[in-house]
Design a protein around this motif. Structure first.
Motif, PDB file in Angstrom:
ATOM      1  N   ARG A  16       0.826  -1.208   0.000  1.00 47.25           N
ATOM      2  CA  ARG A  16       0.000   0.000   0.000  1.00 47.25           C
ATOM      3  C   ARG A  16       0.864   1.263   0.000  1.00 47.25           C
ATOM      4  O   ARG A  16       0.563   2.234  -0.688  1.00 47.25           O
ATOM      5  CB  ARG A  16      -0.944  -0.022   1.202  1.00 47.25           C
ATOM      6  CG  ARG A  16      -2.125  -0.933   1.023  1.00 47.25           C
ATOM      7  CD  ARG A  16      -3.182  -0.683   2.095  1.00 47.25           C
ATOM      8  NE  ARG A  16      -2.736  -1.057   3.437  1.00 47.25           N
ATOM      9  CZ  ARG A  16      -2.800  -2.290   3.952  1.00 47.25           C
ATOM     10  NH1 ARG A  16      -3.311  -3.270   3.250  1.00 47.25           N
ATOM     11  NH2 ARG A  16      -2.372  -2.522   5.161  1.00 47.25           N
ATOM     12  N   THR A  17       1.951   1.226   0.740  1.00 44.92           N
ATOM     13  CA  THR A  17       2.859   2.378   0.777  1.00 44.92           C
ATOM     14  C   THR A  17       3.457   2.606  -0.610  1.00 44.92           C
ATOM     15  O   THR A  17       3.488   3.742  -1.119  1.00 44.92           O
ATOM     16  CB  THR A  17       3.980   2.166   1.806  1.00 44.92           C
ATOM     17  OG1 THR A  17       3.398   1.985   3.099  1.00 44.92           O
ATOM     18  CG2 THR A  17       4.939   3.333   1.831  1.00 44.92           C
ATOM     19  N   SER A  20       0.786   3.897  -2.881  1.00 43.42           N
ATOM     20  CA  SER A  20       0.537   5.300  -2.591  1.00 43.42           C
ATOM     21  C   SER A  20       1.646   6.170  -3.164  1.00 43.42           C
ATOM     22  O   SER A  20       1.394   7.214  -3.782  1.00 43.42           O
ATOM     23  CB  SER A  20       0.421   5.506  -1.075  1.00 43.42           C
ATOM     24  OG  SER A  20       0.287   6.876  -0.783  1.00 43.42           O
ATOM     25  N   GLN A  21       2.900   5.734  -2.978  1.00 46.57           N
ATOM     26  CA  GLN A  21       4.030   6.482  -3.530  1.00 46.57           C
ATOM     27  C   GLN A  21       3.964   6.513  -5.066  1.00 46.57           C
ATOM     28  O   GLN A  21       4.191   7.556  -5.683  1.00 46.57           O
ATOM     29  CB  GLN A  21       5.351   5.864  -3.069  1.00 46.57           C
ATOM     30  CG  GLN A  21       5.663   6.099  -1.600  1.00 46.57           C
ATOM     31  CD  GLN A  21       6.903   5.331  -1.145  1.00 46.57           C
ATOM     32  OE1 GLN A  21       7.426   4.466  -1.864  1.00 46.57           O
ATOM     33  NE2 GLN A  21       7.358   5.629   0.062  1.00 46.57           N
ATOM     34  N   GLN A  23       1.280   6.150  -6.857  1.00 42.92           N
ATOM     35  CA  GLN A  23       0.147   6.989  -7.258  1.00 42.92           C
ATOM     36  C   GLN A  23       0.535   8.468  -7.200  1.00 42.92           C
ATOM     37  O   GLN A  23       0.194   9.240  -8.088  1.00 42.92           O
ATOM     38  CB  GLN A  23      -1.075   6.720  -6.364  1.00 42.92           C
ATOM     39  CG  GLN A  23      -2.338   7.379  -6.839  1.00 42.92           C
ATOM     40  CD  GLN A  23      -2.752   6.901  -8.234  1.00 42.92           C
ATOM     41  OE1 GLN A  23      -2.642   5.721  -8.557  1.00 42.92           O
ATOM     42  NE2 GLN A  23      -3.203   7.822  -9.066  1.00 42.92           N
ATOM     43  N   SER A  24       1.278   8.842  -6.166  1.00 43.09           N
ATOM     44  CA  SER A  24       1.756  10.226  -6.055  1.00 43.09           C
ATOM     45  C   SER A  24       2.687  10.556  -7.219  1.00 43.09           C
ATOM     46  O   SER A  24       2.609  11.639  -7.808  1.00 43.09           O
ATOM     47  CB  SER A  24       2.500  10.440  -4.738  1.00 43.09           C
ATOM     48  OG  SER A  24       1.613  10.362  -3.656  1.00 43.09           O
TER      49      SER A  24
END
Length: 130
Positions: A16-17, A20-21, A23-24
């Motif tokens: 997930r991290t 998320s990274q 996706q950013s």
């Protein structure tokens, strides 16, 4: 089994991290690509405007060139006409000078003839009176 579950949870959190990274990063890259597209469109519009401006300038210069060529042709034609007329006038002046010289010579001969006629007339009158 608890260690496996903890490892799975840790692994899921890491995923997930990373997601998320990622996706950013994807959002940041999309924003960057969007800005680059805007810059590209702006540059393209500026270039298109400059192209149109240069085309108009070229068309104006071509019209000006055509006008100047036409004026030059007219000037050359007038120059040829004036040169021809000047040649004709020079010929006429030479003819008038020749006519004037002949007239001057004729007048001199006529004066001499007139003088001789007067002298004969005076001599004749003297004979008639005598």
């Amino acid at each position: 089994e608890a260690a496996f579950r903890d490892a799975m949870i840790t692994h899921a959190q890491e995923i997930r991290t990373l997601e998320s990274q990622n996706q950013s990063r994807i959002t940041s890259m999309r924003a960057h690509v969007h800005r680059q597209e805007q810059v590209s469109k702006s540059v393209e519009q500026q270039l298109e405007g400059k192209r149109k401006e240069l085309e108009q300038k070229l068309a104006t210069e071509m019209r000006d060139k055509s006008s100047l060529e036409s004026l030059l042709a007219q000037a050359n034609s007038k120059n040829e006409t004036l040169t021809s007329r000047s040649t004709e006038l020079e010929h006429q002046v030479k003819q008038l000078e020749a006519d004037n010289l002949k007239s001057t010579t004729d007048v001199a001969w006529l004066r001499e003839d007139l003088q001789a006629a007067r002298e004969r007339n005076v001599a004749f009158e003297k004979q008639v009176q005598a």
